[in-house]
Design a protein around this motif. Structure first.
Motif, PDB file in Angstrom:
ATOM      1  N   GLN A   1       0.789  -1.173   0.037  1.00 43.26           N
ATOM      2  CA  GLN A   1       0.016   0.001   0.032  1.00 43.26           C
ATOM      3  C   GLN A   1       0.797   1.101   0.025  1.00 43.26           C
ATOM      4  O   GLN A   1       1.974   1.344   0.551  1.00 43.26           O
ATOM      5  CB  GLN A   1      -0.941   0.064   1.163  1.00 43.26           C
ATOM      6  CG  GLN A   1      -1.869  -0.965   1.273  1.00 43.26           C
ATOM      7  CD  GLN A   1      -3.016  -0.690   0.285  1.00 43.26           C
ATOM      8  OE1 GLN A   1      -3.439   0.523   0.075  1.00 43.26           O
ATOM      9  NE2 GLN A   1      -3.742  -1.790  -0.550  1.00 43.26           N
TER      10      GLN A   1
ATOM     11  N   SER B   1      -6.808   0.715   3.198  1.00 39.17           N
ATOM     12  CA  SER B   1      -7.455  -0.408   2.364  1.00 39.17           C
ATOM     13  C   SER B   1      -8.686  -0.633   3.120  1.00 39.17           C
ATOM     14  O   SER B   1      -8.630  -0.644   4.191  1.00 39.17           O
ATOM     15  CB  SER B   1      -6.605  -1.605   2.194  1.00 39.17           C
ATOM     16  OG  SER B   1      -7.290  -2.560   1.661  1.00 39.17           O
TER      17      SER B   1
ATOM     18  N   SER C   1      -9.941  -3.661   2.716  1.00 37.32           N
ATOM     19  CA  SER C   1     -10.322  -5.368   2.705  1.00 37.32           C
ATOM     20  C   SER C   1     -10.626  -5.980   3.976  1.00 37.32           C
ATOM     21  O   SER C   1     -11.204  -6.727   4.136  1.00 37.32           O
ATOM     22  CB  SER C   1      -8.841  -5.976   2.195  1.00 37.32           C
ATOM     23  OG  SER C   1      -7.811  -5.383   2.822  1.00 37.32           O
TER      24      SER C   1
ATOM     25  N   ARG D   1     -14.669  -5.270   5.158  1.00 33.74           N
ATOM     26  CA  ARG D   1     -15.561  -5.617   4.478  1.00 33.74           C
ATOM     27  C   ARG D   1     -16.332  -6.873   4.625  1.00 33.74           C
ATOM     28  O   ARG D   1     -16.009  -7.814   5.236  1.00 33.74           O
ATOM     29  CB  ARG D   1     -15.039  -6.007   2.704  1.00 33.74           C
ATOM     30  CG  ARG D   1     -14.825  -4.654   2.088  1.00 33.74           C
ATOM     31  CD  ARG D   1     -14.229  -5.097   0.742  1.00 33.74           C
ATOM     32  NE  ARG D   1     -15.143  -5.923   0.299  1.00 33.74           N
ATOM     33  CZ  ARG D   1     -14.470  -6.658  -0.779  1.00 33.74           C
ATOM     34  NH1 ARG D   1     -13.562  -6.820  -1.160  1.00 33.74           N
ATOM     35  NH2 ARG D   1     -15.349  -7.506  -1.372  1.00 33.74           N
TER      36      ARG D   1
ATOM     37  N   ARG E   1     -18.456 -10.211   3.965  1.00 31.59           N
ATOM     38  CA  ARG E   1     -17.934 -11.092   2.601  1.00 31.59           C
ATOM     39  C   ARG E   1     -18.902 -11.987   2.502  1.00 31.59           C
ATOM     40  O   ARG E   1     -19.291 -12.668   1.689  1.00 31.59           O
ATOM     41  CB  ARG E   1     -16.361 -11.512   2.920  1.00 31.59           C
ATOM     42  CG  ARG E   1     -15.520 -10.529   2.588  1.00 31.59           C
ATOM     43  CD  ARG E   1     -14.218 -11.503   2.368  1.00 31.59           C
ATOM     44  NE  ARG E   1     -13.213 -10.270   1.737  1.00 31.59           N
ATOM     45  CZ  ARG E   1     -12.478  -9.429   2.690  1.00 31.59           C
ATOM     46  NH1 ARG E   1     -12.715  -9.217   3.854  1.00 31.59           N
ATOM     47  NH2 ARG E   1     -11.711  -8.774   1.975  1.00 31.59           N
TER      48      ARG E   1
ATOM     49  N   ARG F   1     -17.041   2.599  -2.885  1.00 33.36           N
ATOM     50  CA  ARG F   1     -15.870   2.118  -2.298  1.00 33.36           C
ATOM     51  C   ARG F   1     -14.702   3.249  -1.610  1.00 33.36           C
ATOM     52  O   ARG F   1     -14.346   3.263  -0.800  1.00 33.36           O
ATOM     53  CB  ARG F   1     -15.293   0.872  -2.690  1.00 33.36           C
ATOM     54  CG  ARG F   1     -15.898  -0.267  -2.408  1.00 33.36           C
ATOM     55  CD  ARG F   1     -14.899  -1.657  -3.150  1.00 33.36           C
ATOM     56  NE  ARG F   1     -14.751  -1.407  -4.356  1.00 33.36           N
ATOM     57  CZ  ARG F   1     -15.532  -2.316  -5.415  1.00 33.36           C
ATOM     58  NH1 ARG F   1     -16.421  -2.888  -4.878  1.00 33.36           N
ATOM     59  NH2 ARG F   1     -15.193  -1.983  -6.615  1.00 33.36           N
TER      60      ARG F   1
ATOM     61  N   ARG G   1     -13.523   4.318   1.472  1.00 28.73           N
ATOM     62  CA  ARG G   1     -12.047   4.209   2.001  1.00 28.73           C
ATOM     63  C   ARG G   1     -11.421   5.551   2.493  1.00 28.73           C
ATOM     64  O   ARG G   1     -10.714   5.403   3.332  1.00 28.73           O
ATOM     65  CB  ARG G   1     -11.511   3.974   0.655  1.00 28.73           C
ATOM     66  CG  ARG G   1      -9.741   3.787   0.921  1.00 28.73           C
ATOM     67  CD  ARG G   1      -8.998   3.706  -0.443  1.00 28.73           C
ATOM     68  NE  ARG G   1      -9.136   5.152  -1.262  1.00 28.73           N
ATOM     69  CZ  ARG G   1      -8.332   6.041  -0.746  1.00 28.73           C
ATOM     70  NH1 ARG G   1      -7.629   6.050   0.277  1.00 28.73           N
ATOM     71  NH2 ARG G   1      -8.764   7.047  -1.778  1.00 28.73           N
TER      72      ARG G   1
END
Length: 152
Positions: A17, A23, A25, A28, A30, A87, A91
């Motif tokens: 990054q 981020s 990730s 989230r 899922r 997103r 973010r």
């Protein structure tokens, strides 16, 4: 004559990054079961261009966000653009996510053409409302526990 410089090939370890770039990730939702649990534990709320659901997590951990974009929003490339825009806004404002909660956004088609600054302002307003609601729920739960304890 100088040879053009060769860029380093991107590998899993070199795709680090950039500094200052967060981020999503780890934040989230899922699994389908997580979405279903969040829907059952919350009620639908509306804003100008989206619906949203806020549910406390079963095991409090990092705040998580889910995005949905059904086929009613348009073709695949339009749905993907809506999700990319959402997103990016999220973010930028990961620090505003309510701790110990799952938040699900259902954007409307207007998000596709909405000015980015207006979209960002609306999402920030929703995140502030979600934090206020989480704080209210926390204080209400604390007051209920205090009243339930017998005085000695």
């Amino acid at each position: 004559m100088n040879a053009p410089s060769q860029a380093e090939p991107r590998t899993a370890t070199s795709a680090v990054q950039q500094p200052g770039r967060a981020s999503m990730s780890a934040n989230r939702l899922r699994k389908h079961a997580d979405y279903q649990r969040a829907y059952e534990a919350s009620r639908k709320r509306r804003s100008a261009s989206m619906s949203w659901f806020l549910a406390p997590q079963a095991e409090p951990s990092a705040p998580r966000v889910g995005l949905t974009a059904g086929k009613v929003l348009g073709k695949a490339h339009e749905r993907n653009r809506i999700k990319r825009r959402m997103r990016e806004v999220l973010r930028k404002h990961l620090d505003l996510l309510p701790v110990g909660c799952d938040l699900i956004f259902h954007p409307q088609r207007i998000v596709l053409t909405l000015e980015f600054t207006k979209l960002e302002a609306e999402v920030v307003r929703i995140l502030q409302q979600a934090n206020a609601e989480r704080a209210r729920a926390t204080t209400t739960a604390a007051q209920t526990l205090a009243q339930a304890e017998p005085v000695r």
